[in-house]
Design an enzyme around this catalytic site. Structure first.
Site, mmCIF file in Angstrom:
data_model
loop_
_atom_site.group_PDB
_atom_site.id
_atom_site.type_symbol
_atom_site.label_atom_id
_atom_site.label_comp_id
_atom_site.label_asym_id
_atom_site.label_seq_id
_atom_site.Cartn_x
_atom_site.Cartn_y
_atom_site.Cartn_z
ATOM 1 N N LYS A 45 35.464 28.662 26.894
ATOM 2 C CA LYS A 45 36.189 27.585 27.060
ATOM 3 C C LYS A 45 36.260 27.112 28.711
ATOM 4 O O LYS A 45 36.184 27.919 29.021
ATOM 5 C CB LYS A 45 37.735 27.205 26.596
ATOM 6 C CG LYS A 45 38.956 28.019 26.633
ATOM 7 C CD LYS A 45 40.051 27.824 26.156
ATOM 8 C CE LYS A 45 41.115 28.602 26.461
ATOM 9 N NZ LYS A 45 42.733 27.355 25.952
ATOM 10 N N LYS B 262 52.124 40.182 35.104
ATOM 11 C CA LYS B 262 51.933 39.971 36.715
ATOM 12 C C LYS B 262 52.454 40.759 37.354
ATOM 13 O O LYS B 262 52.039 40.810 38.577
ATOM 14 C CB LYS B 262 53.270 39.056 37.198
ATOM 15 C CG LYS B 262 53.196 38.068 35.803
ATOM 16 C CD LYS B 262 51.948 37.110 36.607
ATOM 17 C CE LYS B 262 51.785 35.484 36.660
ATOM 18 N NZ LYS B 262 50.784 34.453 37.011
ATOM 19 N N LYS C 233 40.673 25.653 34.212
ATOM 20 C CA LYS C 233 40.636 26.020 36.340
ATOM 21 C C LYS C 233 40.601 27.619 36.930
ATOM 22 O O LYS C 233 39.010 27.145 37.874
ATOM 23 C CB LYS C 233 42.106 25.267 36.601
ATOM 24 C CG LYS C 233 42.158 24.542 36.802
ATOM 25 C CD LYS C 233 43.560 24.096 36.808
ATOM 26 C CE LYS C 233 44.851 22.795 36.884
ATOM 27 N NZ LYS C 233 44.309 22.683 35.121
#
Length: 328
Positions: free
Chosen positions: A194, A111, A197
């Protein structure tokens, strides 16, 4: 019966990958364990969402899990912010969490690198809030993906550290379930990887028939095999993998035979796959829409879950306060 706790991230609609992964695991667990499933709306505050987005996301994810078969009579499903004891335990764990160990957590370092303008204290102390969510119910097992294993190790560390500091054997050290080991891998239809979102290749449970067909017809393929029984390239193998999940075995075998004999027509295969995906999603989609329209039922489920979760959490907090030395 062993206690299991798992958080559900309110990050938009569920897709087929979610269903065949975490959701199916939860549906099975609710009959085998004392389960606490919570919608992690406090965790979402690290991204500073608008209040309307929080409410909409919580409502959506609650409705979708209920539509998939999570039974509020057999398990406890609640909204994280409804259980006010969690922040108090979070505070106690933070008092014994050290800056260096929190800064070394891989997800925090990621992050810092990807969003340097929003490195907030919530991101730093994510592991201690996650630990509070888990150990407040004295869970012994937590179903997580492998990407959460470091945070799970931190949860075990915080439970162990509390016991050592206060000379008790109070909190169990929760073990991990790795969902990805047994879950069906649902491929994306963009030719690689895979379904997800962030990849933009997801078919959502709430997608209507037209949307599903449009997405499937855009699936990546090739010009077709030129040699009988040739190996399928990844994009084509993904198409067949999806068909194996949602279609009848005879349908899969028909198109597999057509591929092996170099007679495959991908357009026909995609049309059939779209029909089969829609047939799978339609009953769930109808339930989602019905539940989304029933605010009274959603409020009832949330209130019932909050009450059950709060009873468990309040008992833990009473005992924790006594162990630490605070008055009852």
């Amino acid at each position: 019966m062993e206690t299991v706790v798992s958080g559900i991230r309110p990050t938009g609609n569920l897709h087929l990958g979610n269903y065949f992964g975490a959701v199916k695991s939860f549906l099975k667990m609710q009959y085998e364990y004392n389960c606490f499933f919570f919608i992690a709306d406090w965790h979402s505050l690290t991204t500073h969402p608008h209040p309307d987005n929080i409410r909409k996301s919580v409502k959506t994810i609650l409705a979708e899990y209920l539509a998939c078969g999570l039974d509020p009579e057999k398990t406890t499903i609640y909204i994280q912010s409804d259980v006010r004891e969690v922040p108090e335990l979070y505070l106690y764990l933070n008092m014994n969490a050290y800056l260096g160990e929190l800064e070394r957590v891989t997800s925090f370092k990621d992050k810092v690198r990807t969003q340097p303008n929003n490195v907030n204290a919530g991101l730093l102390t994510y592991p201690s809030l996650m630990a509070a969510d888990i150990i407040i119910h004295k869970a012994v097992k937590v179903p997580v993906g492998k990407d959460q294993e470091q945070n799970m190790e931190m949860a075990r560390k915080f439970a162990r550290r509390f016991n050592q500091i206060y000379g008790v054997e109070y909190f169990p050290e929760p073990a991990s379930f790795h969902l990805s080991e047994k879950a069906v891998k649902v491929p994306g239809l963009d030719g690689s990887g895979k379904m997800g979102k962030s990849e933009g290749n997801a078919i959502y449970l709430i997608d209507d028939e037209k949307t599903i067909k449009k997405k499937v017809m855009k699936a990546v393929t090739d010009s077709g095999p030129t040699e009988p029984n040739s190996e399928k390239p990844e994009a084509v193998a993904n198409l067949f993998a999806m068909m194996e999940i949602v279609s009848e075995p005879s349908t899969y075998e028909y198109f597999n035979e057509k591929y092996n004999t170099c007679e495959i027509r991908y357009g026909d295969m995609k049309k059939q796959l779209a029909v089969d995906i829609n047939a799978f999603c339609a009953p769930i989609r109808e339930k989602i829409l019905d539940i989304m329209a029933n605010d009274a039922y959603l409020e009832k489920v949330a209130a019932q879950g909050a009450e059950k979760a709060s009873v468990s959490a309040a008992k833990t907090l009473r005992e924790v306060r006594e162990i630490i030395g605070f008055r009852p």
